[in-house]
Design a protein around this motif. Structure first.
Motif, mmCIF file in Angstrom:
data_model
loop_
_atom_site.group_PDB
_atom_site.id
_atom_site.type_symbol
_atom_site.label_atom_id
_atom_site.label_comp_id
_atom_site.label_asym_id
_atom_site.label_seq_id
_atom_site.Cartn_x
_atom_site.Cartn_y
_atom_site.Cartn_z
ATOM 1 N N CYS A 148 49.009 48.205 30.573
ATOM 2 C CA CYS A 148 48.660 46.971 31.285
ATOM 3 C C CYS A 148 47.244 46.975 31.854
ATOM 4 O O CYS A 148 46.800 45.960 32.404
ATOM 5 N N THR A 152 53.173 42.045 25.324
ATOM 6 C CA THR A 152 53.366 40.689 25.835
ATOM 7 C C THR A 152 52.724 39.676 24.890
ATOM 8 O O THR A 152 51.760 39.979 24.183
ATOM 9 N N GLU A 211 53.114 34.899 27.966
ATOM 10 C CA GLU A 211 53.708 35.681 29.039
ATOM 11 C C GLU A 211 52.670 36.089 30.072
ATOM 12 O O GLU A 211 51.465 36.132 29.798
ATOM 13 N N GLY A 214 50.698 38.797 31.923
ATOM 14 C CA GLY A 214 50.240 40.094 31.427
ATOM 15 C C GLY A 214 48.721 40.133 31.450
ATOM 16 O O GLY A 214 48.121 39.695 32.422
ATOM 17 N N LYS A 220 52.220 43.797 35.408
ATOM 18 C CA LYS A 220 51.973 42.526 34.720
ATOM 19 C C LYS A 220 51.543 41.450 35.712
ATOM 20 O O LYS A 220 50.632 40.662 35.450
#
Length: 213
Positions: free
Chosen positions: A124, A94, A98, A100, A184
């Protein structure tokens, strides 16, 4: 937005307490703590929620195997969670703009659900136990012996806002897409710069209990 955020956190807190990596023998899940042990100000700690290394692929697979002894699915495309194979597309890291953050995930055309969960958890920074618990809370996928296509389309409840439940399962569909986008979003909830303006992490927020709850 994930559906019923606080329901998710409560379910995760209870289930994560009894969800353990299982190397060989399958041990029964620990009982939920008694009601007096519940602290509404600490549903789940950050150290547990973001412990992405708490289970490896084999541990996740062993846990999924232990939940379904007799799979009745007949279509490989909608097999039981412990057995299904799905595609993980090449997924770039990402960007700062974005939601994330998540690191890059390599492609895998025939990934197991355990590999999906592990890959997303690692990329993540979310505990795989949180992802497994949410899959069960939203669609019952962990214990389903005959899942439906819809259960996979809306696996994590992502893109299922309470304000428009009819859209659920029509966007962001598929197991990988659901798990990745939900992870995310969960990271976004934990980011003071990106989360809800009125529920920012690190601040004490007074929340009233519903008298009918």
């Amino acid at each position: 937005m994930l559906k019923k955020l606080f329901g998710t956190l409560s379910a995760v807190a209870l289930a994560v307490a009894g969800l353990v990596a299982i190397p060989a023998a399958i041990s029964p899940a620990a009982a939920a703590p008694p009601g007096e042990a519940f602290d509404p100000g600490l549903i789940i700690s950050d150290s547990v929620f973001f412990d992405f290394g708490s289970m490896d692929v084999s541990g996740i697979q062993a846990f999924l195997d232990s939940r379904v002894s007799n799979c009745r699915a007949v279509d490989p495309a909608i097999d039981c969670l412990k057995s299904i194979k799905v595609e993980i597309p090449e997924t770039p890291a990402t960007t700062p703009q974005e939601i994330g953050p998540c690191s890059a995930i390599p492609a895998n055309p025939t990934a197991s659900a355990a590999q999906v969960i592990y890959s997303v958890a690692t990329a993540c920074g979310i505990s795989p136990k949180v992802l497994i618990t949410t899959l069960q809370k939203e669609q019952g996928l962990v214990t389903s012996t005959k899942p439906t296509e819809y259960m996979y389309r809306a696996a994590m409840g992502f893109g299922c806002p309470d304000s428009d439940p009819g859209i659920c399962g029509k966007v962001y569909v598929g197991l990988f897409n659901q798990v990745y986008r939900a992870a995310k979003q969960l990271r976004w909830y934990g980011n003071p710069k990106g989360s809800f303006t009125y529920w920012k992490p690190g601040r004490t927020v007074s929340m009233r209990f519903n008298p009918k709850s």
